[in-house]
Design an enzyme around this catalytic site. Structure first.
Site, PDB file in Angstrom:
ATOM      1  N   SER A  67       0.832  -0.936   0.234  1.00 13.80           N
ATOM      2  CA  SER A  67       0.245  -0.028  -0.082  1.00 13.80           C
ATOM      3  C   SER A  67       0.810   1.195  -0.132  1.00 13.80           C
ATOM      4  CB  SER A  67      -0.975  -0.102   1.387  1.00 13.80           C
ATOM      5  OG  SER A  67      -1.855  -1.028   1.213  1.00 13.80           O
TER       6      SER A  67
HETATM    7  N1  SAH Z   1      -1.286  -4.646   4.073  1.00 11.28           N
HETATM    8  C1  SAH Z   1      -0.487  -4.814   2.754  1.00 11.28           C
HETATM    9  C2  SAH Z   1      -1.476  -4.653   1.514  1.00 11.28           C
HETATM   10  C3  SAH Z   1      -1.412  -5.851   0.608  1.00 11.28           C
HETATM   11  S1  SAH Z   1      -2.508  -5.498  -0.668  1.00 11.28           S
HETATM   12  C4  SAH Z   1       0.772  -4.176   2.915  1.00 11.28           C
HETATM   13  O1  SAH Z   1       1.053  -3.445   3.752  1.00 11.28           O
HETATM   14  O2  SAH Z   1       1.631  -4.684   1.944  1.00 11.28           O
HETATM   15  C5  SAH Z   1      -3.884  -6.527   0.023  1.00 11.28           C
HETATM   16  C6  SAH Z   1      -3.534  -7.934   0.184  1.00 11.28           C
HETATM   17  O3  SAH Z   1      -4.558  -8.789   0.849  1.00 11.28           O
HETATM   18  C7  SAH Z   1      -3.048  -8.989  -0.908  1.00 11.28           C
HETATM   19  O4  SAH Z   1      -2.132  -9.580  -0.557  1.00 11.28           O
HETATM   20  C8  SAH Z   1      -4.386  -9.907  -0.974  1.00 11.28           C
HETATM   21  O5  SAH Z   1      -3.667 -11.119  -1.465  1.00 11.28           O
HETATM   22  C9  SAH Z   1      -4.934  -9.721   0.280  1.00 11.28           C
HETATM   23  N2  SAH Z   1      -6.271 -10.302   0.318  1.00 11.28           N
HETATM   24  C10 SAH Z   1      -7.290  -9.954  -0.423  1.00 11.28           C
HETATM   25  N3  SAH Z   1      -8.515 -10.621  -0.060  1.00 11.28           N
HETATM   26  C11 SAH Z   1      -8.168 -11.523   1.119  1.00 11.28           C
HETATM   27  C12 SAH Z   1      -8.819 -12.504   1.982  1.00 11.28           C
HETATM   28  N4  SAH Z   1     -10.264 -12.585   1.830  1.00 11.28           N
HETATM   29  N5  SAH Z   1      -8.152 -12.524   3.088  1.00 11.28           N
HETATM   30  C13 SAH Z   1      -6.738 -12.531   3.475  1.00 11.28           C
HETATM   31  N6  SAH Z   1      -6.107 -11.648   2.496  1.00 11.28           N
HETATM   32  C14 SAH Z   1      -6.625 -11.335   1.436  1.00 11.28           C
END
Ligand code: SAH
Length: 219
Positions: A67
């Protein structure tokens, strides 16, 4: 390849990033200190070394992103983290957001649904050693973690199609949930507070753009 070397140049770039975040309205000193402490370039391929401190999202594989720092700061600020808070995070991704919360002294329980990303997270010795207060789970965030519930805080770092009912059940009375909920191609950042009678107070904040929160696990 990752490079675990935090130079004066990196530290200088982080200071500039902190100024950008302040200009954009981030005021929580604990959030700003955590972002100033954590080498964001450790969470990215070394190809991004020089641009890791620009205020933007970057690809981390499997179609997912780390993010934007402003988004991380914004969600962390809305969470009002206190030391020893028990925090559930949905969407571990690069682990950057998790470490910001861990650096602020909370206990982080983070869930990732993509097996490849989860496996990568297991190999990253830097934050696994430095932050024993982060626990990693492979699973579907819509389910939460009933065995570890209830939580003081819940943060969703993907675009939720709706507010997952099971996550509401896993909040303590007085707990906060920060969740970006779909409104077409953007999401409205919501802060939910669980009230004593079990009902939920809702506050709406700015719009953001996240990758989608998907159901089920992906092996
Ligand atoms: N907090 C992360 C943001 C990653 S983007 C950071 O700081 O890098 C969002 C993430 O959510 C992705 O890795 C995606 O695979 C995950 N994601 C999407 N739907 C999800 C779900 N139902 N349960 C767990 N993770 C999920």
């Amino acid at each position: 390849m990752r490079k675990y070397e935090d130079t004066y140049q990196h530290k200088g770039l982080r200071k500039q990033l902190i100024n950008v975040l302040k200009e954009k309205g981030i005021t929580d000193e604990n959030v700003l200190n955590a972002i100033n402490t954590i080498p964001r370039h450790y969470f990215l391929d070394s190809a991004f070394d020089k641009i890791a401190y620009e205020d933007r999202a970057f690809p981390i594989g499997e179609g997912q992103t780390i993010s934007q720092p402003y988004t991380v700061a914004y969600q962390s600020q809305l969470l009002q983290i206190k030391k020893s808070d028990k925090v559930l995070e949905i969407g571990t991704g690069s682990v950057y957001q998790s470490t910001v919360l861990a650096e602020m002294g909370s206990w982080v329980y983070t869930i990732e649904r993509q097996k490849k990303l989860y496996d990568l997270q297991q190999k990253e010795f830097y934050f696994r050693k430095k932050y024993p207060n982060i626990k990693f789970f492979f699973g579907d965030g819509f389910e939460g973690l009933p065995t570890y519930a209830p939580f003081d805080k819940i943060i969703i770092t993907a675009a939720a199609p709706f507010i997952p009912p099971k996550l509401l059940q896993q909040m303590k009375v007085g707990a906060l949930m920060i969740i970006p909920v779909d409104e077409g191609d953007q999401q409205r950042m919501l802060r939910l507070t669980k009230l004593e009678d079990g009902s939920v107070k809702e506050e709406a904040f700015e719009q953001f753009s996240f990758v989608p929160m998907l159901t089920g696990k992906n092996r």
